[in-house]
Design an enzyme around this catalytic site. Structure first.
Site: not given
Ligand code: ADP
Length: 402
Positions: A95, A184, A388
């Protein structure tokens, strides 16, 4: 095929090892207090492995590499291990918070990509350096496995310029890239896809308003499967009211606070990020505590709840107007997935817009994607659990397969 997902912070990192055949996690964990005399490692082995177990270790991790080496020892442990050899890890997905304009899409990490992530540090001074250290750890500990960066900002790259620009001198965009980026993104993209699948609508023709409500909160207007607007801005401070962040405020408040409270810019920044939101109004930032306090008659908790819902409704109305036709409203993340009281409050009085909850379905607990609207209403309202890590793992494989 196994993909390790890493979300690195400055003195911690989260990890999850995904089995991409079953699309389920084998294990996940968190290494914290890296660099302190005593650090902490929490490691959860998933029930899907028949080895379900939660381990908590307290020991020193001098740096991120040492923390990851300890994780590898657990992954390959004779008793608790979920893999036999570290080479079973096919790829590592990272990420990365801020891709900026240069890094529009998930990509394989190369020296140039790392340089571009570094160049974006001024836009994400807390996150990008930590994300880079996660990448370097993976290169050291898993030299056989390619690394892929998946950006929080990526899904929002399709916003039209009129939606991402601020009404500031244009020169600030040209020289300093001051604009809305949104965050996000992996969550908004994942729940958008899941909602389209659930409603059996083609993604290219699917319009949805997604509400990611966790400690951080953001909303997204999605047209034809692509983001056209989002509530977070150049930083994750903008938009909705959050656990400790203020969301949208009058920008002139900065000067007023500087003058009357004698605060520096960085003190004001800390106040807006860490002492505001639900915490600022009610003294608590966990929505469950807030509900308990409301039930005990705490007026500030009630006010904070009303403000939180009011702001969500404001964005809902704005995005409805932007989209014209709305095929679904989606609630996700800790509050969005679990808080039926909040969902009911947000959707109360929206029947004229075709948004009407089935209060029984809304109150029912469930784990998968579910509809909570009254059958036959114009706009289905869904709860879609976000994932995620799976989204990052899938994006990682998609990049490597070209
Ligand atoms: P993060 O943004 O850190 O990933 P989460 O998505 O885990 O956060 O969401 C955390 C928030 O979800 C907290 O405010 C917590 O109170 C809230 N939450 C979790 N479970 C519930 C619940 N059952 N009812 C209401 N709120 C909940």
């Amino acid at each position: 095929m196994k993909v390790l997902v890493i979300n690195a912070g400055s003195s911690s990192f989260k990890y999850q090892l995904m089995d991409m055949t079953s699309k389920t996690p084998l294990c996940s964990g968190l290494v914290e207090r890296i660099g302190d005399p005593v650090g902490a490692l929490t490691h959860k082995i998933s029930p899907d492995t028949d080895k379900e177990r939660k381990l908590k270790l307290e020991e020193a991790f001098p740096d991120h590499v040492a923390g990851m080496q300890r994780v590898v020892a657990l992954l390959t442990d004779v008793r608790d291990g979920v893999i036999e050899d570290v080479k079973e890890i096919y790829a590592v997905g990272h990420r990365v918070v801020q891709g900026g304009e240069a890094l529009e899409k998930s990509c394989r990490i190369t020296a140039e990509v790392k340089e571009a992530i570094r160049a974006n540090i001024p836009l994400a001074p807390l996150h990008n350096p930590a994300n880079l250290s996660g990448i370097e750890v993976a290169e050291t500990v898993f030299p056989h496995a390619p690394s892929v960066a998946v950006f929080d900002t990526e899904f929002h790259q399709t916003m039209p310029q009129y939606a991402y620009m601020y009404a500031l001198p244009y020169e600030l965009y040209e020289t300093l890239r001051v604009r809305r980026y949104g965050f996000h993104g992996t969550s908004h993209r994942y729940v958008t896809r899941k909602a389209a699948e659930f409603l059996q609508k083609p993604l290219e023709a699917f319009n949805v308003i997604t509400c990611h409500l966790g400690n951080g909160c953001s909303m997204c207007a999605v047209k034809g499967g692509k983001c056209v607007d989002t509530s977070m801005g150049m930083t994750p401070l903008a938009g909705l009211m959050m656990g400790t962040r203020c969301g949208d405020i009058d920008p002139a408040i900065h000067e007023y606070l500087a003058e009357h409270k004698k605060l520096s810019i960085s003190e004001i920044d800390a106040l807006l990020n860490k002492q505001s939101g639900l915490k600022g109004i009610a003294g608590m930032n966990d929505m469950r505590d807030l509900h308990n306090a409301r039930a005990d008659g705490d007026k500030r908790a009630q006010l904070a709840f009303e403000m939180f819902c009011h702001r969500i409704r404001q964005y809902l109305g704005a995005y409805y107007a932007e989209l014209g036709r709305v095929d679904a409203v989606v609630f996700t993340a800790g509050i969005g997935e679990n808080d039926d009281l909040l969902r009911a409050e947000v959707c109360a009085n929206l029947a004229p817009m075709g948004i009407e909850l089935d209060l029984e379905a809304n109150a029912r607990r469930g784990s998968g994607v579910r509809s909570i609207s009254r059958p036959g209403t114009l706009v289905p309202v869904l709860v879609v659990p976000t994932n995620e890590e799976l989204e990052i793992a899938e994006a990682t494989l998609a990049v490597l397969k070209g």
